[in-house]
Write an enzyme that holds these catalytic residues in place. Structure first.
Site, PDB file in Angstrom:
ATOM      1  N   TYR A 177      42.163   0.456 -50.610  1.00 54.41           N
ATOM      2  CA  TYR A 177      42.472   0.091 -49.229  1.00 54.41           C
ATOM      3  C   TYR A 177      41.449  -0.924 -48.722  1.00 54.41           C
ATOM      4  O   TYR A 177      40.331  -1.012 -49.225  1.00 54.41           O
ATOM      5  CB  TYR A 177      42.523   1.318 -48.313  1.00 54.41           C
ATOM      6  CG  TYR A 177      41.172   1.912 -47.968  1.00 54.41           C
ATOM      7  CD1 TYR A 177      40.438   1.464 -46.863  1.00 54.41           C
ATOM      8  CD2 TYR A 177      40.614   2.930 -48.750  1.00 54.41           C
ATOM      9  CE1 TYR A 177      39.200   2.014 -46.549  1.00 54.41           C
ATOM     10  CE2 TYR A 177      39.385   3.479 -48.441  1.00 54.41           C
ATOM     11  CZ  TYR A 177      38.680   3.023 -47.338  1.00 54.41           C
ATOM     12  OH  TYR A 177      37.452   3.554 -47.032  1.00 54.41           O
ATOM     13  N   CYS A 178      41.868  -1.688 -47.701  1.00 53.12           N
ATOM     14  CA  CYS A 178      40.983  -2.642 -47.023  1.00 53.12           C
ATOM     15  C   CYS A 178      41.482  -2.796 -45.591  1.00 53.12           C
ATOM     16  O   CYS A 178      42.303  -2.000 -45.134  1.00 53.12           O
ATOM     17  CB  CYS A 178      40.937  -3.976 -47.768  1.00 53.12           C
ATOM     18  SG  CYS A 178      42.548  -4.794 -47.912  1.00 53.12           S
ATOM     19  N   THR A 179      41.028  -3.807 -44.881  1.00 52.70           N
ATOM     20  CA  THR A 179      41.353  -3.930 -43.453  1.00 52.70           C
ATOM     21  C   THR A 179      42.839  -4.166 -43.203  1.00 52.70           C
ATOM     22  O   THR A 179      43.476  -3.433 -42.448  1.00 52.70           O
ATOM     23  CB  THR A 179      40.542  -5.070 -42.808  1.00 52.70           C
ATOM     24  OG1 THR A 179      39.162  -4.859 -43.073  1.00 52.70           O
ATOM     25  CG2 THR A 179      40.781  -5.126 -41.308  1.00 52.70           C
TER      26      THR A 179
END
Length: 321
Positions: free
Chosen positions: A177-179
């Protein structure tokens, strides 16, 4: 009730652009003519941007992107706002839409399986699952998923080297996951290339998860790349995981160091902010160029005669006095 007439758009699209410099000019002019501000990267491999504007202007911008067959699949994460989140418009050409040192990978050919927020929420706590945060230190120190594995990296381009430390996880389901999802496209593709077989990614990233799964089990705030600096995500079981840079008491109040030559973003509680006059250290507090502290830790950039037409090269470019 707050009157929020503006919107902030976060988006990306991996799509081949044969004439990126020419398209950059066209894109830049559209933004100028429709009062769109923000940071946009145009690359041979696609688009990446965060922009702001009045709702009617951002709606025109979304329609402009979707009208181009190359970018018709682009998904926008939309937040309401009381005003612009940027003071300028910058549309730049760069070799990659996110600096990764993984230019050989095309997420349209191979990438991790996309999980919608609700799918991610249901899957993340399974015994054979590892949640992997692919963001940089300053981002995951402010907020991260409960039980997530974080990497000691200062920039996403360091990610490939760190993957060597994850060999023992090859038998697990890896959920990245990331922003907003853009880093996961290449991070998950690289994991697959390195022999990880069961790789997933949170579609739309933390921002979409906050909107569609109420941010459950995301601890702290999410760092964002606009004037807000940090945003709330979790409306189910929120908590604070970051500590004040000065006193180490729990704090998620992000401050831009008052010393412009330092300029780091770190959590500083209100008390220490007042005491240190917005600086992150005694050295920065005593620096001759330190900016006056107004209690927010955010410093509006001086436009210094900024001309939005600068960089737009066509013969009919207008001059702004």
């Amino acid at each position: 009730m707050e009157n929020k007439d503006y919107q902030i758009l976060l988006y990306y699209c991996y799509a081949k652009i044969d004439n990126p410099e020419e398209y950059r000019e066209q894109h830049h002019l559209f933004c100028i003519e429709n009062n769109i501000r923000g940071r946009i990267i145009i690359s041979d491999e696609g688009l990446n941007g965060t922009v702001s504007g009045l709702k009617e202007d951002t709606e025109k911008y979304i329609a402009y992107i979707h009208a181009d067959p190359r970018f018709a699949k682009t998904e926008f994460k939309i937040d309401e706002s009381e005003g612009h989140a940027f003071t300028k418009i910058h549309v730049r050409y760069k070799p990659e839409i996110v600096h990764s040192a993984l230019r050989h990978l095309d997420p349209n050919v191979k990438t991790g399986k996309h999980l919608e927020p609700e799918e991610f929420r249901k899957m993340k706590d399974q015994e054979d699952v590892v949640i992997l945060d692919v963001r940089s230190n300053y981002e995951h120190e402010l907020g991260r998923f409960k039980n997530a594995l974080t990497l000691d990296i200062d920039n996403f381009r360091d990610f490939p080297e760190k993957v060597k430390e994850l060999e023992h996880l090859k038998g697990k389901k890896v959920l990245t996951y990331c922003t907003g999802g853009i880093k996961c496209e290449k991070a998950s593709a690289f994991l697959l290339e390195q022999g990880f077989e069961d790789v997933y990614q949170l579609h739309g990233g933390i921002i979409k998860y906050g909107k569609e799964a109420q941010g459950e089990d995301f601890e702290g705030k999410c760092y964002v790349f606009d004037n807000r600096i940090a945003v709330e995500v979790n409306s189910v079981n929120p908590t604070i995981v970051s500590k004040c840079h000065i006193c180490e008491e729990p704090s998620d109040r992000m401050v831009n160091c008052a010393n412009p030559t330092c300029n780091i973003h770190v959590p500083i509680c209100e008390s220490c902010g007042d005491k240190m006059e917005g600086a992150c250290s005694v050295e920065c507090k005593e620096h001759p160029e330190k900016r006056p502290y107004n209690g927010t830790g955010y410093y509006q950039k001086n436009l210094n005669g900024y001309n939005p037409y600068k960089g737009w090269k066509r013969e009919n470019a207008k001059e702004i006095s």
